[in-house]
Design an enzyme around this catalytic site. Sequence first.
Site, short mmCIF file in Angstrom:
data_model
loop_
_atom_site.label_atom_id
_atom_site.label_comp_id
_atom_site.label_asym_id
_atom_site.label_seq_id
_atom_site.Cartn_x
_atom_site.Cartn_y
_atom_site.Cartn_z
N ASP A 17 0.83 -1.20 0.00
CA ASP A 17 0.00 0.00 0.00
C ASP A 17 0.87 1.26 0.00
O ASP A 17 1.92 1.30 0.64
CB ASP A 17 -0.90 -0.01 1.24
CG ASP A 17 -2.06 0.95 1.13
OD1 ASP A 17 -2.32 1.43 0.01
OD2 ASP A 17 -2.71 1.20 2.15
N ASN A 74 -10.69 -3.29 -6.40
CA ASN A 74 -9.93 -2.35 -7.23
C ASN A 74 -10.55 -2.14 -8.61
O ASN A 74 -10.22 -1.16 -9.30
CB ASN A 74 -8.48 -2.82 -7.39
CG ASN A 74 -7.65 -2.66 -6.14
OD1 ASN A 74 -6.67 -3.37 -5.94
ND2 ASN A 74 -8.02 -1.72 -5.28
#
Length: 254
Positions: A23, A71
């Site tokens: 991330d 996503n």
Amino acid sequence: MEGDGDKLQSAVIVPRHIALVMDGNGRWAKIRGKERCEGHAAGVDALRVALRAAAGCGVEYLTAYTFSTENWNRPEEEVRALMGLFVTAIMNEMLDLMTNNIRLLAIGDFSRLPEDVRESLEKGIRETAGNTGLTLVLALSYSSRWEMTDVIRRLARKVRDGSVEPEDINVDLVSDHLSTAGIPDPDLFIRTGGEKRISNFLMWQMAYTELFFTDTLWPDFDADCLKAAIEEYSSRERRFGKTSEQIALRENKY
């Protein structure tokens, strides 16, 4: 890759399997006035470094959360750029994977992936199948809820067809139907970027996984960061529901 693991002390317990949430690519790019796609490209470089360091330390499996089912809800332009990056990265990294004896696997809902991404994955998996070093598992179009729904659906079909009795369904049978069947559960989970959650990643498999969170953005995560996470993991006592005394007694037997 020689020397990547040399700085680990000999007493350090190395996790067999590391699960990784990479991330911070977008924030890394924003801080530097770059496009998000440039952050993702820098993230590919960081994964290469982490792979070499993990292999040098003796890690056997590394599962990287590359693209979640959620996503797909990102802006279309970013998703398209990421899909192109996956194809380019797999093609560009093949020599490195072969040179370092790394095997490639992938888990996820591949039906949603573009054909060129699926073909690149299949080619990479096929060409590295004989490698015997670290196994890199790419979680692409993956989420634990998708995975568990898929397991339930397949087991329900087997019950309907009579090949499985409801009473036969247990932890082992469920594990055998997971995307990760045949792969040991993660020992260590690492998430970069400062967030403290697992984000729908390997939820069944991480029942007893040690969790490590760092504020370091993924493109800045280097070999020293990985070694620090492994050393932190090594300092913890993994009890698996037992008491410290039971663990000590078991260890004293050996």
